[in-house]
Design a protein around this motif. Structure first.
Motif, mmCIF file in Angstrom:
data_model
loop_
_atom_site.group_PDB
_atom_site.id
_atom_site.type_symbol
_atom_site.label_atom_id
_atom_site.label_comp_id
_atom_site.label_asym_id
_atom_site.label_seq_id
_atom_site.Cartn_x
_atom_site.Cartn_y
_atom_site.Cartn_z
ATOM 1 N N CYS A 210 27.812 35.657 44.252
ATOM 2 C CA CYS A 210 29.206 35.091 44.286
ATOM 3 C C CYS A 210 30.367 35.858 43.309
ATOM 4 C CB CYS A 210 29.515 33.664 43.824
ATOM 5 S SG CYS A 210 29.807 33.221 42.177
ATOM 6 N N ALA A 211 29.780 36.636 42.427
ATOM 7 C CA ALA A 211 30.727 37.417 41.688
ATOM 8 C C ALA A 211 30.948 38.776 42.375
ATOM 9 C CB ALA A 211 30.091 37.700 40.338
ATOM 10 N N THR A 212 29.820 39.126 42.885
ATOM 11 C CA THR A 212 29.994 40.295 43.765
ATOM 12 C C THR A 212 30.842 40.347 44.812
ATOM 13 O OG1 THR A 212 27.733 41.013 43.076
ATOM 14 C CG2 THR A 212 28.525 42.143 45.100
ATOM 15 N N LYS A 213 30.754 39.015 45.670
ATOM 16 C CA LYS A 213 31.626 38.947 46.854
ATOM 17 C C LYS A 213 33.098 38.612 46.529
ATOM 18 C CE LYS A 213 31.924 35.401 50.524
ATOM 19 N NZ LYS A 213 31.282 34.164 51.306
ATOM 20 N N THR A 214 33.256 37.845 45.378
ATOM 21 C CA THR A 214 34.667 37.579 44.827
ATOM 22 C C THR A 214 35.306 38.880 44.338
ATOM 23 O OG1 THR A 214 34.005 35.312 44.266
ATOM 24 C CG2 THR A 214 35.939 36.156 43.335
ATOM 25 N N ASN A 216 34.820 41.985 45.326
ATOM 26 C CA ASN A 216 34.944 42.860 46.279
ATOM 27 C C ASN A 216 36.175 42.156 47.296
ATOM 28 O OD1 ASN A 216 33.007 44.606 45.697
ATOM 29 N ND2 ASN A 216 31.374 43.576 47.280
ATOM 30 N N ARG A 217 36.307 41.131 47.384
ATOM 31 C CA ARG A 217 37.228 40.544 48.058
ATOM 32 C C ARG A 217 38.719 40.728 47.144
ATOM 33 N NH1 ARG A 217 38.605 34.034 49.125
ATOM 34 N NH2 ARG A 217 40.677 34.287 50.063
ATOM 35 N N LEU A 218 38.728 40.513 46.035
ATOM 36 C CA LEU A 218 39.861 40.836 45.223
ATOM 37 C C LEU A 218 40.296 42.054 45.310
ATOM 38 C CD1 LEU A 218 41.988 39.678 43.151
ATOM 39 C CD2 LEU A 218 40.228 40.124 41.242
ATOM 40 N N ARG A 219 39.412 43.115 45.138
ATOM 41 C CA ARG A 219 39.852 44.407 45.252
ATOM 42 C C ARG A 219 40.455 44.787 46.666
ATOM 43 N NH1 ARG A 219 34.324 46.980 42.731
ATOM 44 N NH2 ARG A 219 34.891 46.551 40.427
ATOM 45 N N ALA A 220 39.870 44.127 47.546
ATOM 46 C CA ALA A 220 40.339 44.629 49.044
ATOM 47 C C ALA A 220 41.608 43.963 49.178
ATOM 48 C CB ALA A 220 39.557 44.076 49.980
ATOM 49 N N GLU A 221 41.961 42.686 48.639
ATOM 50 C CA GLU A 221 43.232 42.039 48.844
ATOM 51 C C GLU A 221 44.276 42.779 48.046
ATOM 52 O OE1 GLU A 221 43.718 37.861 48.721
ATOM 53 O OE2 GLU A 221 41.915 37.619 50.196
ATOM 54 N N ALA A 222 43.942 43.289 46.851
ATOM 55 C CA ALA A 222 44.989 44.018 45.928
ATOM 56 C C ALA A 222 45.286 45.244 46.677
ATOM 57 C CB ALA A 222 44.398 44.232 44.686
ATOM 58 N N GLU A 223 44.519 46.072 47.449
ATOM 59 C CA GLU A 223 44.731 47.162 47.978
ATOM 60 C C GLU A 223 45.838 47.161 49.025
ATOM 61 O OE1 GLU A 223 41.257 48.783 49.459
ATOM 62 O OE2 GLU A 223 40.638 49.473 47.374
ATOM 63 N N LYS A 224 46.037 45.712 49.818
ATOM 64 C CA LYS A 224 47.028 45.396 50.470
ATOM 65 C C LYS A 224 48.502 44.977 50.013
ATOM 66 C CE LYS A 224 43.407 43.742 53.626
ATOM 67 N NZ LYS A 224 43.019 42.707 54.606
ATOM 68 N N CYS A 225 48.534 44.648 48.708
ATOM 69 C CA CYS A 225 49.737 44.347 48.168
ATOM 70 C C CYS A 225 50.638 45.546 48.233
ATOM 71 C CB CYS A 225 49.608 43.811 46.741
ATOM 72 S SG CYS A 225 48.396 42.532 46.518
ATOM 73 N N LYS A 226 52.162 45.333 48.107
ATOM 74 C CA LYS A 226 53.294 46.130 48.212
ATOM 75 C C LYS A 226 53.352 47.108 46.967
ATOM 76 C CE LYS A 226 55.996 43.143 51.324
ATOM 77 N NZ LYS A 226 57.099 42.265 51.297
ATOM 78 N N HIS A 227 52.708 46.519 45.853
ATOM 79 C CA HIS A 227 52.760 47.250 44.566
ATOM 80 C C HIS A 227 51.429 47.297 44.041
ATOM 81 C CE1 HIS A 227 52.670 42.893 43.448
ATOM 82 N NE2 HIS A 227 51.862 43.353 42.220
ATOM 83 N N LYS A 228 51.406 48.362 43.364
ATOM 84 C CA LYS A 228 50.047 48.743 42.660
ATOM 85 C C LYS A 228 49.729 47.608 41.726
ATOM 86 C CE LYS A 228 47.621 51.983 39.924
ATOM 87 N NZ LYS A 228 47.556 53.132 39.327
#
Length: 234
Positions: A210-214, A216-228
């Motif tokens: 679950c940690a690996t999945k979460t 990876n998901r957090l990193r992917a979603e963060a890359e889509k944000c308007k700010h760094k």
């Protein structure tokens, strides 16, 4: 901050405009322990802040009553911007079973404070929820029934303003999946400037998965944000 006024309104956040919209730095510390992470992050960010403290507000989540009494109450007295939340953080409100380390059961306060001065190491407490992946072991003392707080639900009820800068530290002994998945499910990923997460993927195979999945998901979603957005391993 990470959201526009319209985006805040859609989320139902209880932010309010109070005079001028002063930029505030807010620390959300899940798993505050004795306050060592609070102190470390204060030192890290103080050089970027003009006031006497790095964060205008700090919300410290810690369920252990002895740690609160011996360490965190003093910290809150010294910093009026600190708010203690005496509950464990979880994805949803939930009754849970926690354990303190039985090796500390017979220590008086003076011995406890001497042995755990709250510097670089954590206070020795086995404070993991029973159902986070078979965490009960030979060190576990008597079970303690506690009410866990659904962190995302708690968060959206706070006085959050559009230009607040949020810093989220998560060190909750295997519960990071529950909290961060619920956080992302509510669309809150981009509201944070910096994440500090300890991933407890060495505990069990289930938690590692679950940690690996979460993560990876957090990193992917963060890359889509308007700010760094910065995501650091705690």
């Amino acid at each position: 901050g990470g959201c526009t006024n319209e985006e805040y309104a859609k989320l139902g956040w209880q932010w309010q405009e109070k005079g001028s919209e002063k930029e505030r730095k807010i620390l959300l510390d899940l798993g505050a322990n004795c306050g060592n992470s609070y102190k470390k992050l204060q030192n890290t960010h103080s050089k970027y802040h003009s006031s006497h403290r790095a964060f205008d507000m700090s919300y410290l989540f810690e369920w252990n009553p002895r740690i609160i009494r011996l360490y965190l109450n003093k910290l809150a007295e010294a910093d009026k911007g600190v708010r203690l939340i005496p509950y464990p953080a979880w994805g949803v409100d939930k009754n849970m079973t926690f354990y303190a380390d039985k090796r500390d059961h017979d220590k008086d306060d003076a011995t406890y404070l001497k042995q755990y001065p709250c510097k670089s190491l954590k206070v020795n407490t086995f404070n993991s929820p029973e159902d986070s992946g078979g965490m009960h072991n030979s060190r576990s003392g008597e079970p303690i029934e506690v009410q866990a707080v659904g962190f995302p639900g708690w968060f959206v009820k706070q006085d959050i303003r559009p230009n607040d800068l949020l810093y989220l530290k998560v060190d909750i002994e295997g519960a990071e999946c529950s909290v961060l998945d619920a956080w992302m499910d509510m669309g809150l990923t981009c509201s944070v400037q910096e994440y500090y997460v300890e991933w407890h993927d060495i505990f069990t195979a289930e938690i590692k998965k679950c940690a690996t999945k979460t993560r990876n998901r957090l990193r992917a979603e963060a890359e889509k944000c308007k700010h760094k957005i910065t995501i650091e391993v705690w």
